[in-house]
Design an enzyme around this catalytic site. Structure first.
Site, PDB file in Angstrom:
ATOM      1  CG  ASP A 128     -45.045  39.107  68.927  1.00 48.72           C
ATOM      2  OD1 ASP A 128     -44.279  39.947  69.396  1.00 48.72           O
ATOM      3  OD2 ASP A 128     -46.237  39.342  68.598  1.00 48.72           O
ATOM      4  CG  ASP A 172     -42.138  38.757  91.041  1.00 48.40           C
ATOM      5  OD1 ASP A 172     -41.043  38.188  91.087  1.00 48.40           O
ATOM      6  OD2 ASP A 172     -43.220  38.144  90.891  1.00 48.40           O
ATOM      7  CG  ASP A 181     -41.018  40.754  73.351  1.00 47.56           C
ATOM      8  OD1 ASP A 181     -41.552  41.554  72.564  1.00 47.56           O
ATOM      9  OD2 ASP A 181     -41.150  39.520  73.269  1.00 47.56           O
ATOM     10  CG  ASP A 213     -34.407  47.355  94.649  1.00 47.67           C
ATOM     11  OD1 ASP A 213     -34.899  46.682  95.584  1.00 47.67           O
ATOM     12  OD2 ASP A 213     -33.283  47.124  94.171  1.00 47.67           O
ATOM     13  CG  HIS A 227     -40.483  34.878  89.944  1.00 49.28           C
ATOM     14  ND1 HIS A 227     -41.433  35.715  90.487  1.00 49.28           N
ATOM     15  CD2 HIS A 227     -41.057  33.661  89.887  1.00 49.28           C
ATOM     16  CE1 HIS A 227     -42.533  35.030  90.749  1.00 49.28           C
ATOM     17  NE2 HIS A 227     -42.335  33.776  90.408  1.00 49.28           N
ATOM     18  CG  ASN A 324     -46.113  26.479  92.695  1.00 54.04           C
ATOM     19  OD1 ASN A 324     -47.195  26.765  92.224  1.00 54.04           O
ATOM     20  ND2 ASN A 324     -44.995  27.072  92.335  1.00 54.04           N
ATOM     21  CE1 TYR A 339     -53.347  37.532 105.197  1.00 49.68           C
ATOM     22  CE2 TYR A 339     -52.198  38.096 103.173  1.00 49.68           C
ATOM     23  CZ  TYR A 339     -52.173  37.801 104.526  1.00 49.68           C
ATOM     24  OH  TYR A 339     -50.982  37.794 105.201  1.00 49.68           O
ATOM     25  CB  VAL A 344     -57.728  38.639  97.403  1.00 54.09           C
ATOM     26  CG1 VAL A 344     -56.817  37.434  97.153  1.00 54.09           C
ATOM     27  CG2 VAL A 344     -57.033  39.654  98.303  1.00 54.09           C
ATOM     28  CB  SER A 392     -45.109  32.140  89.778  1.00 55.46           C
ATOM     29  OG  SER A 392     -44.755  32.449  91.081  1.00 55.46           O
TER      30      SER A 392
END
Length: 933
Positions: A128, A172, A181, A213, A227, A324, A339, A344, A392
């Site tokens: 790659d 997301d 890709d 969606d 994102h 962040n 949580y 998680v 993220s």
């Protein structure tokens, strides 16, 4: 930050180079940086959808009852969620706000909870050809990096490069599923990958070939932001395809669910809808191993929590970005990463030099692991590649490894995968403020052997508050690679005395959430006020202040007139105050208090919530709420919060005043304000609420007199006293005095055991105990025991606070042998017992002289000598010549160890015998001695 009010899910990402997707400070996340001498916190408040709420009904509530409750508000249900039974998204009629609706639903016993539909935002940034730029996968020192500061992907790929049978969901902004890709690794719901307009597989979605969606309510999860595509590339950009970059997995299946819009904004209802879809697909046989969540916000949502827990029950890991804002998630939680659920995994971001990224959140008990998240190159829409930074970007490295572990061994369940991710990491000095204290290492996880993690999870932080009789949850992660590593013991001490030992178990019985997952749980319930320590393995100590609960009484208003220092609070913010004297609260002392713009304060931390709740609330430990409402101070003006210290030591007062503050719903009206104070006293734990003005008037008349406020004090998440909740009970020019009862007496006895040693039968030895009143009031009681022990003195006591008394106990054995016993201390504060031990030794006489071989001459005086123990009264001394009968020398002589005898004839070989007068205890010379002329 009040756009349509309220609750943004923030992208956990800084975006660099090609796109600016989110403010560098992490929009919508909790910012806890100091903003003034008083330490202003936050201000980036959550938003919510103004005409929607999430409502969950109790099990068994009929559709008829639900409809009737909705009709009472004129609302209607627009969505239900199969994975969270009873949960509904409700559309409100025009003119009804979310807060009013939540109050309506909370009044009904058939409703488990009602909450805003919070808005959330994203948190971002081989052959790659761009592989050399992927330092997070292989760091050779490129661009001034530190060689090896990566996840060791290349060695991991020697073991597995992934599997097309393993599916991960990216919750997301969607994914550009046409990206060269990514296309080969996209999930295909084959039955619906057509254009016939029919829901071919009958799952409720037409043509959900790749996913769905929920923003546009269709089955086209195309990314219109960048994102989600960037996240997907890190998880699974196709490997060895001579294109662009490569993901942690060369082969995987990526299932997008788009709930964040083109601006990176979405709602909790949207997130729950995505989780519902994923759970449904898992139930239909799709091998979904994990979901990735690179977004978040600061508000706790019970509905979202329940949806995540439904994934745990289906064996799906939930990987989330830690946030962040460079803050400690222990004190300023960021959700959904915060949580407390065993499926998680919360992920911090590291840099190419193996440091914690400057923007990354952290948390010793709340963030699990670090992963590369700074300057991460990955796929973006329209066949492009971009470099973003943020937690993220760190989270998908972990999600990718979860998929890789499943591909390597399809029998691994979520427990084993999570544990391998945490135990298989590489120790990092930069990540000491995380649970594992490790940076992700894919090869280490795949080849893990003998790597243990033992880390406390609950309580969070180094100090907490609790209440008498209210259980304190304890938990620790203890794993050896994939497996649980044994029960964990916690010692509870008051001062130097251990008062309890709690063994934490991994059995799935409450409070333990899942059996066999390596998280060991238990509870300790304080029996008395005071300061305690909880010591976990490794010397990890938590201080627990067990506080007294408050009661209130009306009192005359004595307003404190102060000019004060302006805390300069903005909407939904807090500031810390450290006054010159410790603040007494509930019987303990605190040096810092966090004052919130919404009419309350806390000693726990900068708790920020505009939506008032009933007291006690599990959202925070301590809370002092004179007027918890959605208030709106105006920075830089006199309509704000002020504080001052008045008086002279030791009778100073700390006065905190909300001065002419507005209500958010009519914040444009500068005259619609309220004015109230809290007064703390240096010399006591009393708290005074003063109310000068409780009427907003104008457009906020419905909130007058505290009708939309909570008034009360809580000392722990499960213990508090409420004066009012959403009730108009606060009149102007009134006051409430809050007091704690004097601490009750408390009994303590030292030492905890007493050994009297060996005591001759019939003799006595005394030992002392000290009984003390370690509480308040008067401690009264008595001491008792049973033979061969007796109380000599101090058998009853009446002790003021702090006073102590000696209790003397005697041991008088009546027979040889061990004699264990108990001394019972009974009191008006309960009972304590102390074990006592002693050994009864037999009575004994030992002849010392003559004892064999001596030559004593007739008519001369010699001393007969002996020792004795346990022999009462005089002794008799006798003589035997040449083995004949015993003749009395002294019929009764003092038992003092010596008697002088003038030797008489005839000559012989003789022995001496010494006995008590009863003839029960005797001793004889060991051998004959000579009587000579």
């Amino acid at each position: 930050m009040h756009t349509s009010r309220r609750g943004a899910i923030a992208f956990v990402v800084f975006v660099g180079l090609l796109i600016c997707m989110a403010p560098a400070a992490g929009a919508g996340e909790r910012g806890e940086g100091s903003g003034s001498a008083a330490g202003v916190h936050g201000g980036a408040a959550p938003k919510h959808v103004p005409d929607e709420v999430l409502v969950r009904f109790a099990p068994g509530v009929s559709p008829t009852v639900k409809s009737a409750i909705h009709r009472g508000l004129g609302a209607r249900t627009v969505a239900r969620y199969a994975t969270v039974t009873g949960l509904e998204l409700v559309k409100l009629p025009k003119g009804v706000g979310a807060k009013e609706a939540i109050k309506h639903y909370r009044r009904h016993l058939d409703v488990l909870y009602a909450e805003p539909n919070y808005v959330v935002e994203a948190v971002a940034v081989l052959n790659d050809p761009l592989f050399g730029s992927l330092w997070g996968l292989e760091n050779t020192g490129q661009s001034s990096g530190t060689p090896g500061a990566d996840i060791d992907a290349t060695r991991a790929w020697s073991l597995t490069t992934g599997s097309s049978s393993v599916v991960v969901a990216v919750i997301d902004t969607g994914i550009d599923y046409t990206h060269p890709d990514l296309a080969a690794n996209m999930f295909h719901n084959t039955a619906d990958c057509d254009a016939n307009g029919v829901d071919d597989d009958g799952n409720g979605f037409v043509h959900d070939c790749h996913g769905i969606d929920v923003v546009h309510n269709d089955s086209n999860p195309m990314d219109d932001n960048s994102h989600g595509t960037h996240v997907a590339g890190t998880i699974g950009a196709a490997g060895n395809n001579r294109i662009g970059v490569v993901g942690v997995n060369w082969n995987v299946r990526l299932m997008p669910c788009k709930f964040l819009d083109a601006q990176g904004s979405g709602t909790t209802a949207g997130a729950i809808a995505c989780l519902n879809y994923v759970a449904m697909m898992k139930d239909r046989g799709v091998d979904i191993v994990a979901t990735n969540h690179s977004w978040g916000g600061v508000d706790f949502s019970q509905a979202l929590y329940d949806a995540i827990d439904s994934h745990r029950k289906r064996g799906i890991l939930f990987v989330a970005a830690a946030g962040n804002s460079a803050t400690d998630n222990n004190t300023a939680p960021f959700y959904p990463a915060g949580y407390y659920l065993p499926n998680v995994i919360s992920v911090a971001a590291t840099t190419r030099t193996d440091a914690l990224a400057s923007f990354s959140n952290f948390g010793r008990q709340t963030v699990h692991v670090g992963a590369p998240g700074s300057e991460i190159l990955s796929t973006t829409p329209a066949n492009t590649y971009s470099t973003f930074s943020g937690t993220s970007m760190a989270a998908p490295h972990v999600t990718g490894l979860a998929a890789l572990l499943k591909a390597d061994d399809p029998t691994r369940d979520w427990r084993a995968i999570r544990n391998l991710i945490l135990a298989g990491g590489e120790d990092s000095a930069a990540l000491t403020q995380t649970i594992s204290q490790k940076r992700l290492n894919a090869y280490g996880a795949l080849t893990c052997s003998g790597s243990t993690v033992l880390s406390r999870l609950r309580p969070v932080g180094s100090s907490i508050t609790a209440a008498v009789g209210a259980p304190v949850d304890l938990a620790a992660l203890h794993v050896n690679c994939a497996d649980p590593n044994g029960a964990v013991t916690v010692a509870v001490a008051s001062g130097a005395q251990t008062v309890a030992t709690v063994t934490l178990e991994d059995d799935g019985l409450a409070p333990d959430q899942a059996a066999g997952d390596g998280i060991y749980s238990g509870q300790w319930t304080p029996a008395a006020q005071g300061t305690y320590s909880l010591t976990f393995p490794g010397g990890d100590v938590v201080t627990v202040a067990v506080l007294a609960n408050y009661s209130y009484s009306p009192t005359a208003l004595v307003w404190r007139t102060i000019s004060g220092s302006n805390l300069n609070l903005s909407d939904d913010s807090s500031a810390s105050i450290s006054p010159p004297f410790p603040i007494r609260f509930g019987g303990a002392s605190f040096t810092t208090v966090y004052v919130n713009s919404n009419g309350y304060l806390s000693f726990t931390g900068p708790f920020i919530s505009y939506l008032n709740a009933a007291i006690p609330t599990s959202a925070v430990g301590t809370l002092v709420a004179p007027f918890w409402d959605d208030l709106y101070p105006v920075p830089g003006t006199a309509q704000n919060a002020f504080w001052a210290v008045t008086g002279a030591a030791p009778n100073r007062e700390l006065v905190i005043e909300w001065r002419n503050v507005r209500q958010f719903d009519c914040n444009a009206d500068s005259a619609a304000t309220v004015k109230f104070q809290i007064v703390f006293f240096e010399s006591s734990s009393d708290i005074l609420f003063n109310y000068a003005d409780t009427v907003f008037g104008g457009g906020c008349g419905s909130a007058d007199y505290g009708a939309a406020a909570t008034v009360g004090i809580q000392v722990s998440p499960t213990r508090g006293t409420q004066f009012s909740f959403d009730a108009p009970r606060l009149s102007a020019s009134t006051a409430l005095l809050w007091t704690v009862p004097p601490p009750p007496p408390a009994l303590w006895v030292t030492p905890v055991t007493q050994d009297f040693g060996a005591v001759t039968v019939g003799s006595s030895v005394n030992r002392s105990f000290t009984v003390q009143n370690t509480g308040g009031g008067t401690l009264t009681g008595s001491v008792s025991t049973s033979a061969p022990y007796s109380v000599v003195s101090g058998g009853s006591f009446s002790l003021a606070p702090g006073a102590s008394q000696s209790v003397v106990v005697s041991f008088t054995p009546s027979a040889p042998g061990s004699a264990p016993g108990t001394v019972l201390f009974s009191s008006n504060a309960g009972n304590l017992s102390r074990d006592v031990t002693g050994t009864g030794a037999a009575a004994q006489i030992t002849v010392l002289s003559p004892n064999g071989g001596e030559a004593w001459r007739i008519n001369r005086k010699y001393r007969i000598a002996w020792t004795s123990s346990g022999v009462k009264g005089n002794v008799r001394i006798e003589l035997s010549r040449d083995g004949g009968s015993w003749q009395t020398l002294f019929a009764s002589t003092a038992n003092d160890g010596a008697a002088d005898w003038k030797v008489t004839g005839p000559a012989a070989q003789a022995r001496v015998r010494i006995c008590d007068l009863a003839g029960l205890v005797c001793d004889t010379s060991n051998a004959p001695f000579s009587i000579t002329p």
